[in-house]
Each structure stands twice: as C-alpha cells, then as structure tokens.
Design an enzyme around this catalytic site. Structure first.
Site, PDB file in Angstrom:
ATOM      1  N   LYS A 217     134.529  -7.714   6.523  1.00  0.00           N
ATOM      2  CA  LYS A 217     135.800  -7.727   7.274  1.00  0.00           C
ATOM      3  C   LYS A 217     136.853  -6.865   6.598  1.00  0.00           C
ATOM      4  O   LYS A 217     137.539  -6.086   7.240  1.00  0.00           O
ATOM      5  CB  LYS A 217     136.366  -9.157   7.367  1.00  0.00           C
ATOM      6  CG  LYS A 217     135.546 -10.135   8.151  1.00  0.00           C
ATOM      7  CD  LYS A 217     136.307 -11.442   8.346  1.00  0.00           C
ATOM      8  CE  LYS A 217     136.581 -12.200   7.057  1.00  0.00           C
ATOM      9  NZ  LYS A 217     135.409 -12.861   6.482  1.00  0.00           N
TER      10      LYS A 217
ATOM     11  N   ARG B 135     141.392 -18.729  11.455  1.00  0.00           N
ATOM     12  CA  ARG B 135     140.096 -19.311  11.110  1.00  0.00           C
ATOM     13  C   ARG B 135     139.836 -20.594  11.887  1.00  0.00           C
ATOM     14  O   ARG B 135     138.733 -21.120  11.826  1.00  0.00           O
ATOM     15  CB  ARG B 135     140.061 -19.619   9.611  1.00  0.00           C
ATOM     16  CG  ARG B 135     139.444 -18.507   8.751  1.00  0.00           C
ATOM     17  CD  ARG B 135     139.514 -18.967   7.330  1.00  0.00           C
ATOM     18  NE  ARG B 135     138.648 -18.356   6.383  1.00  0.00           N
ATOM     19  CZ  ARG B 135     138.939 -17.270   5.660  1.00  0.00           C
ATOM     20  NH1 ARG B 135     140.034 -16.592   5.899  1.00  0.00           N
ATOM     21  NH2 ARG B 135     138.106 -16.847   4.737  1.00  0.00           N
TER      22      ARG B 135
ATOM     23  N   ARG C 140     128.772  -7.485  -4.641  1.00  0.00           N
ATOM     24  CA  ARG C 140     130.212  -7.354  -4.888  1.00  0.00           C
ATOM     25  C   ARG C 140     130.548  -7.821  -6.306  1.00  0.00           C
ATOM     26  O   ARG C 140     131.322  -7.188  -7.012  1.00  0.00           O
ATOM     27  CB  ARG C 140     130.974  -8.182  -3.847  1.00  0.00           C
ATOM     28  CG  ARG C 140     132.476  -8.087  -3.978  1.00  0.00           C
ATOM     29  CD  ARG C 140     133.178  -8.534  -2.734  1.00  0.00           C
ATOM     30  NE  ARG C 140     133.106  -9.977  -2.504  1.00  0.00           N
ATOM     31  CZ  ARG C 140     133.438 -10.571  -1.375  1.00  0.00           C
ATOM     32  NH1 ARG C 140     133.815  -9.857  -0.338  1.00  0.00           N
ATOM     33  NH2 ARG C 140     133.381 -11.880  -1.244  1.00  0.00           N
TER      34      ARG C 140
ATOM     35  N   ARG D  92     136.329 -12.644  -8.226  1.00  0.00           N
ATOM     36  CA  ARG D  92     137.086 -13.706  -7.549  1.00  0.00           C
ATOM     37  C   ARG D  92     136.509 -15.063  -7.924  1.00  0.00           C
ATOM     38  O   ARG D  92     135.297 -15.231  -7.977  1.00  0.00           O
ATOM     39  CB  ARG D  92     136.977 -13.519  -6.031  1.00  0.00           C
ATOM     40  CG  ARG D  92     137.922 -12.493  -5.496  1.00  0.00           C
ATOM     41  CD  ARG D  92     137.645 -12.171  -4.062  1.00  0.00           C
ATOM     42  NE  ARG D  92     137.460 -13.350  -3.226  1.00  0.00           N
ATOM     43  CZ  ARG D  92     137.370 -13.296  -1.900  1.00  0.00           C
ATOM     44  NH1 ARG D  92     137.437 -12.141  -1.281  1.00  0.00           N
ATOM     45  NH2 ARG D  92     137.206 -14.388  -1.203  1.00  0.00           N
TER      46      ARG D  92
ATOM     47  N   ARG E  88     131.673 -21.798   1.813  1.00  0.00           N
ATOM     48  CA  ARG E  88     132.491 -20.954   2.695  1.00  0.00           C
ATOM     49  C   ARG E  88     131.693 -20.534   3.933  1.00  0.00           C
ATOM     50  O   ARG E  88     132.234 -20.436   5.021  1.00  0.00           O
ATOM     51  CB  ARG E  88     133.005 -19.725   1.926  1.00  0.00           C
ATOM     52  CG  ARG E  88     134.096 -20.084   0.915  1.00  0.00           C
ATOM     53  CD  ARG E  88     134.325 -18.979  -0.103  1.00  0.00           C
ATOM     54  NE  ARG E  88     134.724 -17.737   0.512  1.00  0.00           N
ATOM     55  CZ  ARG E  88     134.503 -16.533  -0.033  1.00  0.00           C
ATOM     56  NH1 ARG E  88     133.891 -16.429  -1.190  1.00  0.00           N
ATOM     57  NH2 ARG E  88     134.911 -15.458   0.573  1.00  0.00           N
TER      58      ARG E  88
HETATM   59  P1  AMP Z   1     139.046 -14.677   2.250  1.00  0.00           P
HETATM   60  O1  AMP Z   1     139.561 -13.669   1.261  1.00  0.00           O
HETATM   61  O2  AMP Z   1     139.471 -14.363   3.660  1.00  0.00           O
HETATM   62  O3  AMP Z   1     137.558 -14.892   2.131  1.00  0.00           O
HETATM   63  O4  AMP Z   1     139.746 -16.073   1.892  1.00  0.00           O
HETATM   64  C1  AMP Z   1     139.549 -16.693   0.650  1.00  0.00           C
HETATM   65  C2  AMP Z   1     139.952 -18.163   0.743  1.00  0.00           C
HETATM   66  O5  AMP Z   1     141.346 -18.256   1.090  1.00  0.00           O
HETATM   67  C3  AMP Z   1     139.223 -18.954   1.821  1.00  0.00           C
HETATM   68  O6  AMP Z   1     137.968 -19.440   1.364  1.00  0.00           O
HETATM   69  C4  AMP Z   1     140.230 -20.071   2.097  1.00  0.00           C
HETATM   70  O7  AMP Z   1     140.201 -21.039   1.068  1.00  0.00           O
HETATM   71  C5  AMP Z   1     141.564 -19.361   1.989  1.00  0.00           C
HETATM   72  N1  AMP Z   1     142.001 -18.797   3.296  1.00  0.00           N
HETATM   73  C6  AMP Z   1     142.126 -17.473   3.635  1.00  0.00           C
HETATM   74  N2  AMP Z   1     142.542 -17.333   4.904  1.00  0.00           N
HETATM   75  C7  AMP Z   1     142.678 -18.599   5.397  1.00  0.00           C
HETATM   76  C8  AMP Z   1     143.042 -19.128   6.673  1.00  0.00           C
HETATM   77  N3  AMP Z   1     143.334 -18.322   7.724  1.00  0.00           N
HETATM   78  N4  AMP Z   1     143.086 -20.472   6.824  1.00  0.00           N
HETATM   79  C9  AMP Z   1     142.801 -21.298   5.788  1.00  0.00           C
HETATM   80  N5  AMP Z   1     142.414 -20.874   4.568  1.00  0.00           N
HETATM   81  C10 AMP Z   1     142.347 -19.535   4.359  1.00  0.00           C
END
Ligand code: AMP
Length: 200
Positions: A13, A88, A127, A139, A150
């Site tokens: 993404k 989400r 990654r 991360r 996740r």
């Molecule tokens: P990402 O970088 O998009 O994979 O997000 C990393 C983490 O941030 C996720 O596993 C969630 O814990 C939190 N997170 C990111 N975006 C959201 C969202 N829209 N709603 C809730 N938690 C989020």
C-alpha cells in the site's frame, strides 16, 4: 484526486500510495506513519497507541478519525490526497464520508490491492532484512507474531469495509501480486475504467 488504498499488511500500500502521490501531485496520508510520529514524539495519543500497535490491534476510531479530519483540513489537501491505512473499519469509512460531505467532496476511488496471504509474510521478512541491511530500525510491529495478528485483523474488518465501498460504486480491485510497476499500471488502468464508466 481523492483516493484510498486498502489491502492487507505487506500488500505494498505504502509503495503504491507513494507512486499515486507523484502521479497526481497530492499528499500521502498514512495513519500508520502519523501514529508512529505521535509515538516518537511521546504525545498522549502516541503513548496510548504504542501498546495497541505493538500487539497488532487497532487504535480507537475516534483517535484516527480526528487525526485524518485535522490533516485533510490543511491547505495541501485541497486538491486531494492518497489515504493509506485508513479507513480500516466501517465506522472510520462512515466518518470519512461525513468529513468529505461537509466539504462538498467525495472520494474518486478506493483501491484494494489483492495479495495471497503466503506472499505477505515473505514480503514482511524481506522488508525487515532490507531495513537491517540499510542500517535502519525495524518497525516494532514487524515480527511474525504481530504480523499474523495484523493479518487476522485485516481479514476480519476488510469484508464489511469492501462491501461498504462496493455498494457506493467506489471500489476497484487490483492484482497486487505482480511487480511494482505492473501493479501501478493496473491501478491507473482500473481508475480510468471507473472514470469512463461514470461518464457514460
Ligand atoms: P500501518 O502502518 O498502516 O500498517 O499501521 C500500523 C499500525 O498502526 C496498525 O497495526 C494499527 O495498530 C495502527 N493503525 C494505523 N492506521 C490505523 C487505523 N486507520 N485505525 C486503527 N489503527 C490504525
């Protein structure tokens, strides 16, 4: 151009969102990045979010809705944005629709990158290797246990979210298993098909 990029963790993404940002000259809004920045700067929301993020859960809707609402009000989002990692949940999607309606705007499209689960774990591991090789910091949620959690989170929440956008005629689904350039071309093609369908 107002776009949302959806897909399971590791679907690419961020990469595709970055390419769309360059193509359409609009900012990329990543709620994951915003939350990691909040964690790094030790804000109250950041401290609360860290524990949730480390176990692969979802940060409460009102926290992310507020972050996005605040961000899309800024001047550089006037011509549009590419949202990555948000919404989400259906509640977040409804909040986004309401935020945009308030401005008399709507999304141009919601792009879902489709990737088989087995390929996702390989990508996460790559990654981690690439980051370590480049001397960077991995991360804290890029480990097998959290990654699996996740993935599960995505599987549970994606279906109603996709059906919300399908019903609104905003969803385009793109094969995310190809090379990065082919995926970008697939997205651009899907967007132009959607656009011409709307015109006719
Ligand atoms: P990402 O970088 O998009 O994979 O997000 C990393 C983490 O941030 C996720 O596993 C969630 O814990 C939190 N997170 C990111 N975006 C959201 C969202 N829209 N709603 C809730 N938690 C989020």
């Amino acid at each position: 151009m107002r776009l949302v990029v959806l897909g399971p963790p590791g679907a690419g993404k961020g990469t595709q969102a970055q390419r769309l940002v360059e193509r359409y000259s609009v900012p990329q809004l990543s709620t994951g990045e915003m939350l990691r920045a909040a964690v790094a700067s030790g804000t109250k929301d950041g401290v609360a979010a860290k524990a949730i993020m480390d176990r692969g859960g979802l940060v409460p809707d009102d926290v992310v809705n507020w972050m996005v609402s605040d961000r899309i009000d800024q001047e550089d989002c006037r011509r549009g944005f590419v949202l990555d990692g948000y919404p989400r949940t259906v509640a977040q999607a409804e909040a986004l629709t309401a935020m945009l309606e308030e401005k008399g705007a709507k999304l141009d499209a919601v792009i879902e990158l489709q990737v088989e689960p087995a390929r996702l774990i390989e990508r996460m591991e790559k990654r981690v290797r690439d980051t370590l090789q480049a001397g960077g910091t991995v991360r804290s949620d890029d480990n097998s246990a959290t990654f699996a959690r996740r993935q599960e989170e995505y599987r549970q929440t994606a279906a109603p979210l996709l059906s919300y956008y399908r019903t609104r005629g905003e969803l385009v689904q793109v094969d995310g298993m190809q090379g990065m350039d082919a995926v970008t071309q697939g997205i651009v093609r899907a967007l132009s098909i959607l656009e011409s369908r709307r015109r006719n």
